[in-house]
Scaffold this active site. Structure first.
Site, PDB file in Angstrom:
ATOM      1  N   ARG A 121      27.749   8.462 -14.076  1.00 35.77           N
ATOM      2  CA  ARG A 121      26.987   7.363 -14.715  1.00 35.77           C
ATOM      3  C   ARG A 121      25.800   6.905 -13.884  1.00 35.77           C
ATOM      4  NH1 ARG A 121      32.263   5.759 -16.234  1.00 35.77           N
ATOM      5  NH2 ARG A 121      32.603   6.501 -18.355  1.00 35.77           N
ATOM      6  N   LYS A 143      11.117   8.692 -16.876  1.00 36.88           N
ATOM      7  CA  LYS A 143      11.567   9.417 -18.073  1.00 36.88           C
ATOM      8  C   LYS A 143      12.214  10.721 -17.632  1.00 36.88           C
ATOM      9  CE  LYS A 143       8.407   8.188 -21.811  1.00 36.88           C
ATOM     10  NZ  LYS A 143       7.437   8.773 -22.752  1.00 36.88           N
ATOM     11  N   GLU A 185      -3.345  16.136 -17.803  1.00 34.22           N
ATOM     12  CA  GLU A 185      -2.656  14.829 -17.832  1.00 34.22           C
ATOM     13  C   GLU A 185      -3.481  13.771 -17.091  1.00 34.22           C
ATOM     14  OE1 GLU A 185      -0.207  13.948 -19.676  1.00 34.22           O
ATOM     15  OE2 GLU A 185       1.395  15.433 -19.765  1.00 34.22           O
ATOM     16  N   LYS A 226      -0.460   4.539 -14.115  1.00 37.88           N
ATOM     17  CA  LYS A 226       0.860   4.732 -14.721  1.00 37.88           C
ATOM     18  C   LYS A 226       1.830   3.662 -14.215  1.00 37.88           C
ATOM     19  CE  LYS A 226       4.303   7.834 -16.336  1.00 37.88           C
ATOM     20  NZ  LYS A 226       4.802   9.175 -16.552  1.00 37.88           N
ATOM     21  N   GLU A 236       8.914   1.829 -23.009  1.00 42.81           N
ATOM     22  CA  GLU A 236       7.986   2.320 -24.028  1.00 42.81           C
ATOM     23  C   GLU A 236       8.137   1.620 -25.376  1.00 42.81           C
ATOM     24  OE1 GLU A 236       6.937   6.567 -23.816  1.00 42.81           O
ATOM     25  OE2 GLU A 236       7.107   6.542 -25.999  1.00 42.81           O
ATOM     26  N   ARG A 240       3.126   1.346 -23.066  1.00 42.56           N
ATOM     27  CA  ARG A 240       3.430   2.665 -22.476  1.00 42.56           C
ATOM     28  C   ARG A 240       3.195   3.806 -23.467  1.00 42.56           C
ATOM     29  NH1 ARG A 240       8.438   4.538 -18.481  1.00 42.56           N
ATOM     30  NH2 ARG A 240       7.724   6.692 -18.321  1.00 42.56           N
ATOM     31  N   ASN A 244       1.204   8.614 -24.460  1.00 39.59           N
ATOM     32  CA  ASN A 244       1.504   9.735 -25.367  1.00 39.59           C
ATOM     33  C   ASN A 244       0.251  10.274 -26.049  1.00 39.59           C
ATOM     34  OD1 ASN A 244       4.314   9.697 -24.934  1.00 39.59           O
ATOM     35  ND2 ASN A 244       4.488   7.918 -26.282  1.00 39.59           N
ATOM     36  N   HIS A 247       0.117  13.752 -27.350  1.00 40.30           N
ATOM     37  CA  HIS A 247       1.440  14.343 -27.132  1.00 40.30           C
ATOM     38  C   HIS A 247       2.212  14.671 -28.400  1.00 40.30           C
ATOM     39  CE1 HIS A 247       0.739  13.675 -22.965  1.00 40.30           C
ATOM     40  NE2 HIS A 247       1.943  14.056 -22.624  1.00 40.30           N
ATOM     41  N   HIS A 251       3.764  18.278 -28.312  1.00 44.60           N
ATOM     42  CA  HIS A 251       5.194  18.593 -28.391  1.00 44.60           C
ATOM     43  C   HIS A 251       5.468  19.506 -29.582  1.00 44.60           C
ATOM     44  CE1 HIS A 251       6.416  14.803 -25.886  1.00 44.60           C
ATOM     45  NE2 HIS A 251       5.933  15.783 -25.156  1.00 44.60           N
ATOM     46  N   HIS A 264       2.558  22.665 -20.761  1.00 44.86           N
ATOM     47  CA  HIS A 264       2.566  21.333 -21.360  1.00 44.86           C
ATOM     48  C   HIS A 264       1.152  20.731 -21.387  1.00 44.86           C
ATOM     49  CE1 HIS A 264       3.983  17.383 -22.486  1.00 44.86           C
ATOM     50  NE2 HIS A 264       3.407  16.859 -21.419  1.00 44.86           N
TER      51      HIS A 264
HETATM   52  N1  NAD Z   1       8.975  12.678 -17.460  1.00 42.20           N
HETATM   53  C1  NAD Z   1       7.721  12.492 -17.805  1.00 42.20           C
HETATM   54  O1  NAD Z   1       7.227  11.371 -17.858  1.00 42.20           O
HETATM   55  C2  NAD Z   1       6.871  13.679 -18.126  1.00 42.20           C
HETATM   56  C3  NAD Z   1       5.484  13.531 -18.263  1.00 42.20           C
HETATM   57  C4  NAD Z   1       4.710  14.661 -18.489  1.00 42.20           C
HETATM   58  C5  NAD Z   1       5.318  15.906 -18.585  1.00 42.20           C
HETATM   59  N2  NAD Z   1       6.665  16.018 -18.460  1.00 42.20           N
HETATM   60  C6  NAD Z   1       7.327  17.323 -18.519  1.00 42.20           C
HETATM   61  O2  NAD Z   1       6.894  18.107 -17.415  1.00 42.20           O
HETATM   62  C7  NAD Z   1       7.087  19.483 -17.741  1.00 42.20           C
HETATM   63  C8  NAD Z   1       5.926  20.302 -17.243  1.00 42.20           C
HETATM   64  O3  NAD Z   1       5.843  20.175 -15.846  1.00 42.20           O
HETATM   65  P1  NAD Z   1       5.018  21.216 -14.962  1.00 42.20           P
HETATM   66  O4  NAD Z   1       3.737  21.507 -15.593  1.00 42.20           O
HETATM   67  O5  NAD Z   1       5.069  20.711 -13.584  1.00 42.20           O
HETATM   68  O6  NAD Z   1       5.849  22.567 -15.143  1.00 42.20           O
HETATM   69  P2  NAD Z   1       6.925  23.325 -14.253  1.00 42.20           P
HETATM   70  O7  NAD Z   1       7.842  22.389 -13.583  1.00 42.20           O
HETATM   71  O8  NAD Z   1       7.523  24.363 -15.130  1.00 42.20           O
HETATM   72  O9  NAD Z   1       6.031  24.034 -13.147  1.00 42.20           O
HETATM   73  C9  NAD Z   1       5.129  25.040 -13.532  1.00 42.20           C
HETATM   74  C10 NAD Z   1       5.324  26.319 -12.700  1.00 42.20           C
HETATM   75  O10 NAD Z   1       4.824  26.075 -11.399  1.00 42.20           O
HETATM   76  C11 NAD Z   1       5.778  26.492 -10.417  1.00 42.20           C
HETATM   77  N3  NAD Z   1       5.543  25.649  -9.260  1.00 42.20           N
HETATM   78  C12 NAD Z   1       5.874  24.352  -9.096  1.00 42.20           C
HETATM   79  N4  NAD Z   1       5.370  23.874  -7.961  1.00 42.20           N
HETATM   80  C13 NAD Z   1       4.696  24.900  -7.373  1.00 42.20           C
HETATM   81  C14 NAD Z   1       3.938  25.031  -6.179  1.00 42.20           C
HETATM   82  N5  NAD Z   1       3.722  23.998  -5.390  1.00 42.20           N
HETATM   83  N6  NAD Z   1       3.410  26.228  -5.887  1.00 42.20           N
HETATM   84  C15 NAD Z   1       3.596  27.292  -6.719  1.00 42.20           C
HETATM   85  N7  NAD Z   1       4.266  27.232  -7.867  1.00 42.20           N
HETATM   86  C16 NAD Z   1       4.822  26.034  -8.188  1.00 42.20           C
HETATM   87  C17 NAD Z   1       7.113  26.331 -11.084  1.00 42.20           C
HETATM   88  O11 NAD Z   1       8.081  27.185 -10.494  1.00 42.20           O
HETATM   89  C18 NAD Z   1       6.769  26.750 -12.516  1.00 42.20           C
HETATM   90  O12 NAD Z   1       6.846  28.145 -12.640  1.00 42.20           O
HETATM   91  C19 NAD Z   1       7.275  19.550 -19.230  1.00 42.20           C
HETATM   92  O13 NAD Z   1       8.608  19.856 -19.535  1.00 42.20           O
HETATM   93  C20 NAD Z   1       6.930  18.154 -19.709  1.00 42.20           C
HETATM   94  O14 NAD Z   1       7.644  17.784 -20.850  1.00 42.20           O
HETATM   95  C21 NAD Z   1       7.442  14.932 -18.226  1.00 42.20           C
END
Ligand code: NAD
Length: 369
Positions: A121, A143, A185, A226, A236, A240, A244, A247, A251, A264
């Site tokens: 939990r 999130k 972003e 942010k 949200e 907040r 989006n 988005h 999505h 993304h």
């Molecule tokens: N929680 C939130 O508020 C929020 C906001 C925006 C996006 N997201 C989510 O984030 C995700 C996308 O995140 P992302 O773009 O970081 O993708 P990701 O985590 O898949 O990373 C992209 C690629 O980069 C590689 N990588 C990571 N760090 C590295 C580094 N320093 N050097 C070399 N390679 C590296 C990873 O192994 C992966 O292959 C989506 O699922 C999206 O929905 C969440």
């Protein structure tokens, strides 16, 4: 240089530490409250690049951390991987005072965050973002989430970390595509909330990795905005939702194309262009601001998406912000000034995906911008 800002949420406030060498501050943070056990959750790529460095950083606080590695990529945001992480932690006897340290991009952050928020939990969570996207956006704000075939991030929680450590040195190994995805972003924050950041990015000659933009400045500006939004509206229910911007469509593309087919940030860039087109008609966005925002977005390369916009409609209707089959979109009335538009038919949003000259006869349209 290392800078620290704070997400102000009363007792659950936490620092965001940004800069070259930020990981060196993790030990200091843990000294105040040593965890009873640590799970270092990462993906196979980030683990092989930075796992040892983090283990060294942790060694003072926890001599024997449990390393949990998931496959890199969006498909790891799944129930299977969530179960894998939780079972590993249970077998290793991680207790309530235990800590999850999420080392990776947004995928690891969202997945490990969900594991930390549900295992027993809720146990402690530290975000250690390694992609630009996770530094400017996903590691901050609490999130967490995984995807299901019916839609992106449809399962998740709000669960704040106790600290975020963004070491910009780790960005050196990032692929160009992931760099630009993260930049999208940052552009989102700039267009909706921050004219200074917009002008800084707009005036940069080269936005690429190694191109000379001060990336710590961009990350700090985005995190400051942010943090302010999250402080005002953690769950949200109001402001907040501005984050989006772009988005709903993003999505839709991510789910319809198959998770991982498009980054993304790339999908968000497509969604933002549609939202800007709609903003002209529905929100009075001036031609000048429209063109400037579009010009900045054009500098983010996005692969061609061969898909009829109609194919994403079912996913739009299942978006978390949808009500009774109608969708909600965030629009802008000027650069730095966002508006939250009332519910609309998905068709209106979809029609904005095509450039004006192409809006008729969409049967053969694919999305190319
Ligand atoms: N929680 C939130 O508020 C929020 C906001 C925006 C996006 N997201 C989510 O984030 C995700 C996308 O995140 P992302 O773009 O970081 O993708 P990701 O985590 O898949 O990373 C992209 C690629 O980069 C590689 N990588 C990571 N760090 C590295 C580094 N320093 N050097 C070399 N390679 C590296 C990873 O192994 C992966 O292959 C989506 O699922 C999206 O929905 C969440």
């Amino acid at each position: 240089m290392i800078e620290k800002i704070r997400v102000d949420l009363g007792e659950r406030s936490y620092p965001i530490v940004v800069g070259s060498g930020a990981w060196g501050r993790i030990k200091e943070h843990l000294e105040g409250r040593t965890p009873s056990g640590t799970a270092l959750v990462t993906d196979d790529r980030v683990g092989s690049l930075y796992g040892d460095t983090l283990l060294q950083v942790l060694s003072g606080a926890d001599p024997n951390p449990l390393v949990i590695t998931v496959p890199q990529g969006e498909n790891s945001k799944s129930f299977d991987q969530l179960e894998y992480i939780c079972r590993k932690m249970a077998k290793a006897g991680i207790e309530r005072e235990g800590l999850v340290l999420a080392l990776g991009g947004g995928v690891v952050g969202d997945l490990a965050g969900l594991a930390a928020s549900t295992y027993l939990r809720g146990i402690r969570l530290i975000q250690v973002p390694t992609t630009l996207l996770s530094m400017v956006d996903s590691s901050v704000g609490g999130k967490t989430g995984i995807n299901i075939p019916e839609g992106k991030n449809l399962v998740g929680t709000f669960f704040q970390p106790e600290a975020v450590f963004a070491d910009v040195e780790s960005l050196r190994t990032l692929d160009d595509r992931d760099w630009y995805s993260g930049l999208a972003e940052a552009v989102k924050i700039a267009i909706t909330l921050d004219t200074d950041l917009f002008e800084y990015l707009e005036s940069a000659r080269d936005l690429g990795p190694g191109g000379g933009i001060d990336i710590s400045r961009v990350i700090l500006a985005a995190c400051l905005r942010k943090a302010d939004v999250v402080r005002r509206d953690e769950k949200e229910e109001g402001i907040r939702r501005v984050l989006n911007f772009g988005h709903t469509i993003a999505h839709g593309f991510e789910a319809a194309l198959g998770y991982g087919e498009i980054r993304h940030g790339e999908a968000v860039a497509l969604g933002m262009k549609a939202a800007l087109r709609l903003s002209q008609d529905a929100c009075g966005l001036s031609r000048e601001h429209f063109e400037r925002a579009m010009a900045l977005l054009e500098r983010i390369p996005v692969p061609e998406v061969n898909m009829h916009p109609k194919e994403i409609e079912p996913f739009l209707k299942r978006d978390k912000k949808s009500v009774g089959g109608t969708v909600q979109a965030v629009l802008v009335s000027a650069i730095g000034k966002s508006e939250f538009l009332p519910l609309m038919e998905p068709d209106l949003l979809l029609s904005a995906l095509a450039e004006p000259g192409k809006r008729e006869g969409r049967e053969n349209d694919s999305v190319t911008d």
